[in-house]
Design an enzyme around this catalytic site. Structure first.
Site, mmCIF file in Angstrom:
data_model
loop_
_atom_site.group_PDB
_atom_site.id
_atom_site.type_symbol
_atom_site.label_atom_id
_atom_site.label_comp_id
_atom_site.label_asym_id
_atom_site.label_seq_id
_atom_site.Cartn_x
_atom_site.Cartn_y
_atom_site.Cartn_z
ATOM 1 N N ASP A 14 0.856 -1.192 0.000
ATOM 2 C CA ASP A 14 0.000 0.000 0.000
ATOM 3 C C ASP A 14 0.892 1.243 0.000
ATOM 4 O OD1 ASP A 14 -2.363 -1.557 0.018
ATOM 5 O OD2 ASP A 14 -2.213 -1.814 2.180
ATOM 6 N N LYS A 36 0.604 -8.302 -2.615
ATOM 7 C CA LYS A 36 -0.813 -7.943 -2.764
ATOM 8 C C LYS A 36 -0.902 -6.500 -3.256
ATOM 9 C CE LYS A 36 -3.665 -6.634 0.647
ATOM 10 N NZ LYS A 36 -4.487 -5.515 0.145
ATOM 11 N N PHE A 66 -14.130 -6.994 -5.675
ATOM 12 C CA PHE A 66 -15.227 -6.612 -6.571
ATOM 13 C C PHE A 66 -16.584 -6.865 -5.910
ATOM 14 C CE2 PHE A 66 -11.944 -7.874 -9.882
ATOM 15 C CZ PHE A 66 -11.587 -6.566 -10.152
ATOM 16 N N ASP A 68 -20.460 -5.950 -7.304
ATOM 17 C CA ASP A 68 -21.274 -5.256 -8.313
ATOM 18 C C ASP A 68 -22.274 -6.277 -8.870
ATOM 19 O OD1 ASP A 68 -22.102 -3.433 -10.378
ATOM 20 O OD2 ASP A 68 -20.110 -2.522 -10.324
ATOM 21 N N THR A 123 -11.539 -7.292 8.381
ATOM 22 C CA THR A 123 -10.866 -7.457 9.679
ATOM 23 C C THR A 123 -10.845 -6.163 10.497
ATOM 24 O OG1 THR A 123 -8.770 -7.081 8.535
ATOM 25 C CG2 THR A 123 -9.395 -9.365 8.939
ATOM 26 N N ARG A 184 -0.717 -9.121 13.117
ATOM 27 C CA ARG A 184 0.118 -8.180 13.860
ATOM 28 C C ARG A 184 1.149 -8.930 14.704
ATOM 29 N NH1 ARG A 184 -1.345 -5.278 10.587
ATOM 30 N NH2 ARG A 184 -2.355 -3.256 10.732
ATOM 31 N N GLY A 213 0.755 -5.835 5.892
ATOM 32 C CA GLY A 213 1.149 -4.578 5.258
ATOM 33 C C GLY A 213 2.059 -3.773 6.150
ATOM 34 N N ARG A 214 1.467 -2.855 6.902
ATOM 35 C CA ARG A 214 2.256 -1.883 7.661
ATOM 36 C C ARG A 214 3.309 -2.467 8.595
ATOM 37 N NH1 ARG A 214 -3.256 1.216 9.008
ATOM 38 N NH2 ARG A 214 -3.902 -0.964 8.747
HETATM 39 O O1 LIG Z 1 -10.693 -7.834 5.693
HETATM 40 C C1 LIG Z 1 -9.729 -7.296 5.138
HETATM 41 C C2 LIG Z 1 -9.512 -7.350 3.782
HETATM 42 C C3 LIG Z 1 -8.410 -6.761 3.248
HETATM 43 N N1 LIG Z 1 -7.519 -6.096 4.014
HETATM 44 C C4 LIG Z 1 -6.323 -5.512 3.363
HETATM 45 O O2 LIG Z 1 -5.154 -6.114 3.909
HETATM 46 C C5 LIG Z 1 -4.126 -5.158 4.109
HETATM 47 C C6 LIG Z 1 -3.787 -5.125 5.564
HETATM 48 O O3 LIG Z 1 -2.777 -4.183 5.774
HETATM 49 P P1 LIG Z 1 -2.161 -3.876 7.232
HETATM 50 O O4 LIG Z 1 -1.284 -2.689 6.965
HETATM 51 O O5 LIG Z 1 -1.387 -5.107 7.622
HETATM 52 O O6 LIG Z 1 -3.284 -3.581 8.157
HETATM 53 C C7 LIG Z 1 -4.666 -3.840 3.561
HETATM 54 O O7 LIG Z 1 -4.171 -3.701 2.244
HETATM 55 C C8 LIG Z 1 -6.168 -4.010 3.531
HETATM 56 O O8 LIG Z 1 -6.762 -3.333 2.456
HETATM 57 C C9 LIG Z 1 -7.726 -6.026 5.356
HETATM 58 O O9 LIG Z 1 -6.928 -5.419 6.104
HETATM 59 N N2 LIG Z 1 -8.825 -6.636 5.892
#
Ligand SMILES: O=c1ccn([C@@H]2O[C@H](COP(=O)(O)O)[C@@H](O)[C@H]2O)c(=O)[nH]1
Length: 233
Positions: A14, A36, A66, A68, A123, A184, A213-214
């Protein structure tokens, strides 16, 4: 392509800067992680960015969720398949008709079709947030309900939190993939996630793939953060 060692970590790229993202990706190996691409990077940089990652031999999860009418979603997953992604997703709350049409649209791609996954309950949502939508079930019950629809519609798995993974694995078996964001490592910032778990516990609970991600991308040393997570699994 799918890698023999089946890396478990899917790094959520991201970023709002393509060069920064590619500098990071150039330090990674497809043996250690998959990537991703979500709404932010896809909206900025589009299919060309996704194709650059695939050209570097990474499996890419196109996380556009998606949601729609069936015809539109079916055409969108075909576009994702033509891009060559490894996995793509839809919202289970788009309904069985939408999910079935999407799955059918991928049949002509045979073994090259991406995995088709349904998002259950984000989540970032807890029971309070669900109730604001008029959903009176607990997150666990709602995830189970939507995952059952996804399974009946022929999808390959679901996005859920690791907190629901063990009950879904028991119910749907090992071939139904569980993709779990909200991961986490101990001590990392929780941010906007609500239903969280550590990487090791998530795998023990039945997650197939950990979306992170982060905790990696915002770490002082992202490559070392990934290595530490992989070592902990
Ligand atoms: O339920 C969901 C679906 C998608 N995400 C995506 O996963 C990553 C999580 O990133 P972090 O930085 O580890 O929180 C993010 O791209 C969301 O769009 C999700 O978190 N939960």
């Amino acid at each position: 392509m799918s890698h023999l060692n089946d890396p478990k970590v899917l790094i959520a790229l991201d970023f709002d800067d393509e060069e920064a993202a590619l500098n990071f990706v150039n330090q990674l190996s497809p043996q250690d992680c998959r990537l991703k691409v979500g709404k932010e990077m896809f909206t900025y940089f589009g299919p060309e960015f996704v194709k650059k990652l695939i050209a570097k031999d990474f499996d890419v999860f196109l996380d556009l969720k998606f949601h729609d009418i069936p015809n539109t979603v079916a055409k969108a997953v075909v576009a994702a398949a033509k891009m060559g992604v490894w996995m793509v997703n839809v919202h289970a709350s788009g309904g069985p008709e939408m999910m079935i049409k999407a799955k059918e649209a991928l049949l002509p791609f045979g073994e090259k079709a991406p995995l088709l996954i349904a998002v259950t309950v984000l989540t970032s949502m807890d029971a309070d947030e669900l109730s604001r939508l008029g959903v009176t079930k607990s997150p666990q019950e709602q995830v189970l309900y939507l995952a059952t629809l996804a399974k009946q519609s022929g999808l390959d798995g679901v996005v859920c939190s690791a907190q629901e993974a063990s009950s879904l694995k028991d119910k749907f078996g090992k071939n139904f993939k569980l993709i779990t964001p909200g991961i986490r490592p101990q001590g990392s910032e929780i941010g906007d996630q609500k239903r969280i778990m550590t990487p090791k516990l998530a795998l023990e609970n039945g997650s197939d793939y950990l979306v992170i991600g982060r905790p990696i991308t915002q770490a002082e040393d992202p490559v070392a953060a990934l290595a530490a997570i992989n070592l902990s699994l």
